[in-house]
Design a protein around this motif. Sequence first.
Motif, PDB file in Angstrom:
ATOM      1  N   PHE A  78       0.812  -1.211   0.000  1.00 37.92           N
ATOM      2  CA  PHE A  78       0.000   0.000   0.000  1.00 37.92           C
ATOM      3  C   PHE A  78       0.848   1.265   0.000  1.00 37.92           C
ATOM      4  O   PHE A  78       0.340   2.356  -0.212  1.00 37.92           O
ATOM      5  N   SER A  79       2.176   1.132   0.192  1.00 37.47           N
ATOM      6  CA  SER A  79       3.062   2.291   0.155  1.00 37.47           C
ATOM      7  C   SER A  79       3.576   2.507  -1.262  1.00 37.47           C
ATOM      8  O   SER A  79       4.299   1.655  -1.802  1.00 37.47           O
ATOM      9  N   PRO A  80       3.236   3.627  -1.902  1.00 35.73           N
ATOM     10  CA  PRO A  80       3.771   3.894  -3.239  1.00 35.73           C
ATOM     11  C   PRO A  80       5.295   3.903  -3.262  1.00 35.73           C
ATOM     12  O   PRO A  80       5.908   3.474  -4.250  1.00 35.73           O
ATOM     13  N   ALA A  81       5.928   4.368  -2.188  1.00 39.19           N
ATOM     14  CA  ALA A  81       7.390   4.397  -2.143  1.00 39.19           C
ATOM     15  C   ALA A  81       7.965   2.989  -2.156  1.00 39.19           C
ATOM     16  O   ALA A  81       9.003   2.729  -2.782  1.00 39.19           O
ATOM     17  N   ALA A  82       7.291   2.052  -1.468  1.00 32.53           N
ATOM     18  CA  ALA A  82       7.739   0.658  -1.487  1.00 32.53           C
ATOM     19  C   ALA A  82       7.621   0.079  -2.894  1.00 32.53           C
ATOM     20  O   ALA A  82       8.531  -0.619  -3.370  1.00 32.53           O
ATOM     21  N   VAL A  83       6.515   0.353  -3.562  1.00 31.21           N
ATOM     22  CA  VAL A  83       6.321  -0.149  -4.924  1.00 31.21           C
ATOM     23  C   VAL A  83       7.378   0.431  -5.860  1.00 31.21           C
ATOM     24  O   VAL A  83       7.908  -0.276  -6.733  1.00 31.21           O
TER      25      VAL A  83
END
Length: 239
Positions: A78-83
């Motif tokens: 759910f974290s865009p930064a993780a993706v």
Amino acid sequence: MNISDTYRDAWQSYWSETSDARGEAIWDCDPSLSAAPHSELLLPHADPDRTIVDLGCGNGTQTRYLATRFARAVGVDFSPAAVDHARRAAGDAPVEFQQLDLTDTDAVRALHRRLGDSHVYMRAVIHQSEPAARPAVAAAVAEIIGTEGRAFVVELTSASRDVLSRAAAGPAGPPPKLRRVFHHGLKPAAAPDEEIPRLLAEAGLTILADGETALPQTEYLPDGTRIDLPARWFVLARA
């Protein structure tokens, strides 16, 4: 329900401030210590010709390994930064990543419609989710596997809190990677042991196999001992 802004911001800030270096996140261990042995536990119950979805994939280290054992691997976080981390690390690897809030029922159903009944790999997600969100996370597992998929879920046990407390109590305080977890307000091993199997059952899942294990971390105690967190694993199907 939706994830709170405080929780969302905590994870987004964590991943935004994490470098692309391998093992920078404390849980970013080599797949030989995580997804590889976990796959061996799942595969006796699961068709390798199906897609596997890595829920809470982070920077995608385990997802990339899963793509070598199953027909297709999809990592969601759910974290865009993780993706973003996961996509950069993947390069040309045959794996895909997308942003997904596991508490967004419509989005989870849309993923299931797109992929069909799939396997699930979920490592240490329920225990650190907000209490009100945990039933929805368990329900997302059931939705994605449908009637034909299988799930491998592994969660920290309460004994992990003792290990983390000892690690944080050293003369210099928590080691750097653990200090970052606390700094961003993340709360590992927050779920009571009895809550995990209860949530899985309430989501309509049945346990095909289970056992005790440990989740190796990429951080060490002052004496050089690797931090390994006690955990319990479950292989699941729809009841």
